[in-house]
Scaffold this motif. Sequence first.
Motif, PDB file in Angstrom:
ATOM      1  N   ARG A  81       0.836  -1.206   0.000  1.00 21.84           N
ATOM      2  CA  ARG A  81       0.000   0.000   0.000  1.00 21.84           C
ATOM      3  C   ARG A  81       0.869   1.254   0.000  1.00 21.84           C
ATOM      4  NH1 ARG A  81      -3.253  -2.553   4.898  1.00 21.84           N
ATOM      5  NH2 ARG A  81      -1.069  -2.872   5.370  1.00 21.84           N
ATOM      6  N   ILE A  82       1.973   1.208   0.747  1.00 17.86           N
ATOM      7  CA  ILE A  82       2.892   2.350   0.773  1.00 17.86           C
ATOM      8  C   ILE A  82       3.602   2.474  -0.567  1.00 17.86           C
ATOM      9  CG2 ILE A  82       4.980   3.282   1.846  1.00 17.86           C
ATOM     10  CD1 ILE A  82       3.994   1.979   4.493  1.00 17.86           C
ATOM     11  N   GLU A  83       4.041   1.359  -1.112  1.00 23.18           N
ATOM     12  CA  GLU A  83       4.719   1.386  -2.412  1.00 23.18           C
ATOM     13  C   GLU A  83       3.779   1.871  -3.511  1.00 23.18           C
ATOM     14  OE1 GLU A  83       8.077   0.923  -2.938  1.00 23.18           O
ATOM     15  OE2 GLU A  83       8.055   0.942  -0.757  1.00 23.18           O
ATOM     16  N   ASP A  84       2.523   1.445  -3.464  1.00 20.25           N
ATOM     17  CA  ASP A  84       1.541   1.920  -4.444  1.00 20.25           C
ATOM     18  C   ASP A  84       1.320   3.422  -4.303  1.00 20.25           C
ATOM     19  OD1 ASP A  84       1.233  -0.645  -5.425  1.00 20.25           O
ATOM     20  OD2 ASP A  84      -0.703  -1.006  -4.439  1.00 20.25           O
ATOM     21  N   GLY A  85       1.272   3.902  -3.060  1.00 19.37           N
ATOM     22  CA  GLY A  85       1.122   5.341  -2.827  1.00 19.37           C
ATOM     23  C   GLY A  85       2.286   6.118  -3.395  1.00 19.37           C
ATOM     24  N   ARG A  86       3.499   5.587  -3.205  1.00 23.83           N
ATOM     25  CA  ARG A  86       4.692   6.240  -3.757  1.00 23.83           C
ATOM     26  C   ARG A  86       4.619   6.264  -5.285  1.00 23.83           C
ATOM     27  NH1 ARG A  86       9.445   4.592  -5.883  1.00 23.83           N
ATOM     28  NH2 ARG A  86      11.241   5.963  -5.600  1.00 23.83           N
ATOM     29  N   ASP A  87       4.193   5.151  -5.875  1.00 23.97           N
ATOM     30  CA  ASP A  87       4.051   5.089  -7.331  1.00 23.97           C
ATOM     31  C   ASP A  87       3.033   6.110  -7.836  1.00 23.97           C
ATOM     32  OD1 ASP A  87       5.910   3.041  -7.380  1.00 23.97           O
ATOM     33  OD2 ASP A  87       4.420   1.447  -7.675  1.00 23.97           O
ATOM     34  N   ARG A  88       1.930   6.287  -7.097  1.00 27.99           N
ATOM     35  CA  ARG A  88       0.922   7.277  -7.500  1.00 27.99           C
ATOM     36  C   ARG A  88       1.493   8.695  -7.449  1.00 27.99           C
ATOM     37  NH1 ARG A  88      -2.422   3.374  -5.349  1.00 27.99           N
ATOM     38  NH2 ARG A  88      -2.404   4.179  -3.225  1.00 27.99           N
ATOM     39  N   VAL A  89       2.361   8.958  -6.475  1.00 29.13           N
ATOM     40  CA  VAL A  89       3.012  10.268  -6.410  1.00 29.13           C
ATOM     41  C   VAL A  89       3.887  10.468  -7.647  1.00 29.13           C
ATOM     42  CG1 VAL A  89       4.741  11.654  -5.174  1.00 29.13           C
ATOM     43  CG2 VAL A  89       2.930  10.497  -3.896  1.00 29.13           C
ATOM     44  N   LEU A  90       4.663   9.463  -7.998  1.00 27.43           N
ATOM     45  CA  LEU A  90       5.526   9.577  -9.179  1.00 27.43           C
ATOM     46  C   LEU A  90       4.700   9.804 -10.445  1.00 27.43           C
ATOM     47  CD1 LEU A  90       8.126   6.774  -8.389  1.00 27.43           C
ATOM     48  CD2 LEU A  90       8.547   9.237  -8.426  1.00 27.43           C
ATOM     49  N   ILE A  91       3.607   9.061 -10.596  1.00 25.46           N
ATOM     50  CA  ILE A  91       2.757   9.203 -11.784  1.00 25.46           C
ATOM     51  C   ILE A  91       2.134  10.599 -11.832  1.00 25.46           C
ATOM     52  CG2 ILE A  91       0.594   8.399 -12.852  1.00 25.46           C
ATOM     53  CD1 ILE A  91       1.437   5.546 -11.755  1.00 25.46           C
ATOM     54  N   ALA A  92       1.644  11.075 -10.695  1.00 26.10           N
ATOM     55  CA  ALA A  92       1.046  12.414 -10.651  1.00 26.10           C
ATOM     56  C   ALA A  92       2.085  13.488 -10.944  1.00 26.10           C
ATOM     57  CB  ALA A  92       0.388  12.653  -9.292  1.00 26.10           C
ATOM     58  N   ALA A  93       3.315  13.286 -10.502  1.00 26.88           N
ATOM     59  CA  ALA A  93       4.383  14.256 -10.775  1.00 26.88           C
ATOM     60  C   ALA A  93       4.716  14.284 -12.266  1.00 26.88           C
ATOM     61  CB  ALA A  93       5.627  13.923  -9.953  1.00 26.88           C
ATOM     62  N   VAL A  94       4.745  13.131 -12.899  1.00 27.22           N
ATOM     63  CA  VAL A  94       4.991  13.081 -14.339  1.00 27.22           C
ATOM     64  C   VAL A  94       3.852  13.783 -15.079  1.00 27.22           C
ATOM     65  CG1 VAL A  94       5.110  11.531 -16.337  1.00 27.22           C
ATOM     66  CG2 VAL A  94       6.450  11.031 -14.292  1.00 27.22           C
ATOM     67  N   THR A  95       2.629  13.564 -14.646  1.00 19.55           N
ATOM     68  CA  THR A  95       1.471  14.211 -15.269  1.00 19.55           C
ATOM     69  C   THR A  95       1.575  15.729 -15.161  1.00 19.55           C
ATOM     70  OG1 THR A  95       0.098  12.280 -14.790  1.00 19.55           O
ATOM     71  CG2 THR A  95      -1.055  14.355 -15.270  1.00 19.55           C
ATOM     72  N   LEU A  96       1.949  16.229 -13.986  1.00 20.67           N
ATOM     73  CA  LEU A  96       2.128  17.677 -13.827  1.00 20.67           C
ATOM     74  C   LEU A  96       3.265  18.184 -14.707  1.00 20.67           C
ATOM     75  CD1 LEU A  96       1.643  20.439 -12.577  1.00 20.67           C
ATOM     76  CD2 LEU A  96       3.037  19.719 -10.619  1.00 20.67           C
ATOM     77  N   ALA A  97       4.367  17.467 -14.732  1.00 20.06           N
ATOM     78  CA  ALA A  97       5.501  17.896 -15.553  1.00 20.06           C
ATOM     79  C   ALA A  97       5.110  17.958 -17.022  1.00 20.06           C
ATOM     80  CB  ALA A  97       6.689  16.953 -15.347  1.00 20.06           C
ATOM     81  N   GLU A  98       4.333  16.984 -17.483  1.00 24.38           N
ATOM     82  CA  GLU A  98       3.889  16.992 -18.878  1.00 24.38           C
ATOM     83  C   GLU A  98       2.903  18.123 -19.141  1.00 24.38           C
ATOM     84  OE1 GLU A  98       2.443  13.016 -19.439  1.00 24.38           O
ATOM     85  OE2 GLU A  98       4.445  12.237 -19.835  1.00 24.38           O
ATOM     86  N   ALA A  99       2.028  18.418 -18.177  1.00 22.26           N
ATOM     87  CA  ALA A  99       1.045  19.504 -18.351  1.00 22.26           C
ATOM     88  C   ALA A  99       1.734  20.855 -18.422  1.00 22.26           C
ATOM     89  CB  ALA A  99       0.038  19.488 -17.200  1.00 22.26           C
ATOM     90  N   ALA A 100       2.810  21.005 -17.676  1.00 23.15           N
ATOM     91  CA  ALA A 100       3.506  22.291 -17.607  1.00 23.15           C
ATOM     92  C   ALA A 100       4.681  22.376 -18.577  1.00 23.15           C
ATOM     93  CB  ALA A 100       4.005  22.522 -16.179  1.00 23.15           C
ATOM     94  N   PHE A 101       4.940  21.318 -19.341  1.00 24.53           N
ATOM     95  CA  PHE A 101       6.106  21.277 -20.222  1.00 24.53           C
ATOM     96  C   PHE A 101       6.115  22.460 -21.187  1.00 24.53           C
ATOM     97  CE2 PHE A 101       8.414  19.923 -24.042  1.00 24.53           C
ATOM     98  CZ  PHE A 101       9.634  19.632 -23.460  1.00 24.53           C
ATOM     99  N   GLY A 102       7.243  23.130 -21.215  1.00 31.69           N
ATOM    100  CA  GLY A 102       7.452  24.229 -22.145  1.00 31.69           C
ATOM    101  C   GLY A 102       6.903  25.565 -21.688  1.00 31.69           C
ATOM    102  N   LYS A 103       6.286  25.596 -20.533  1.00 34.11           N
ATOM    103  CA  LYS A 103       5.747  26.854 -20.021  1.00 34.11           C
ATOM    104  C   LYS A 103       6.759  27.488 -19.073  1.00 34.11           C
ATOM    105  CE  LYS A 103       1.020  25.151 -20.078  1.00 34.11           C
ATOM    106  NZ  LYS A 103      -0.114  24.784 -19.226  1.00 34.11           N
ATOM    107  N   ALA A 104       6.892  28.786 -19.173  1.00 27.64           N
ATOM    108  CA  ALA A 104       7.822  29.500 -18.290  1.00 27.64           C
ATOM    109  C   ALA A 104       7.234  29.656 -16.894  1.00 27.64           C
ATOM    110  CB  ALA A 104       8.160  30.858 -18.869  1.00 27.64           C
ATOM    111  N   ALA A 105       5.907  29.686 -16.804  1.00 25.70           N
ATOM    112  CA  ALA A 105       5.246  29.880 -15.515  1.00 25.70           C
ATOM    113  C   ALA A 105       3.980  29.024 -15.476  1.00 25.70           C
ATOM    114  CB  ALA A 105       4.892  31.355 -15.322  1.00 25.70           C
TER     115      ALA A 105
END
Length: 126
Positions: A53-77
């Motif tokens: 359950r902890i490992e799955d939670g950590r994986d969800r954090v990583l996936i959500a971080a990648v999603t944010l990085a992709e959403a913000a890719f190329g934006k200065a702000a």
Amino acid sequence: MAATLVALVREAAAGARAIARAYPEGCSAEALPWAVVKRFDEDVRGHVERDPRIEDGRDRVLIAAVTLAEAAFGKAAPDEADAPAREALVKAINDLEWVTVSRGIANRAAAALGYGEAGTRLRDAG
């Protein structure tokens, strides 16, 4: 005592939330997933028994971080379009904090550092 380990979980989560809210300041898109789990990995992960359950939670954090990085890719702000991805990351961090405190068990490495007896549930100390 295990309360120290609970404090480390809470500090790691607070730091991760700060990184998520400040992004893209402070790190690149490639570094974001690892930046948000860095303190958890360094200060917490090796001191609690492995739990899927902890490992799955950590994986969800990583996936959500990648999603944010992709959403913000190329934006200065950041802009309003990034808000759902940012909030999803903060929620994933909150969930990881909760599952770690509620389900985590201190291991021998934690005991060796004075965080309490191995086998102590974090929720009982927090």
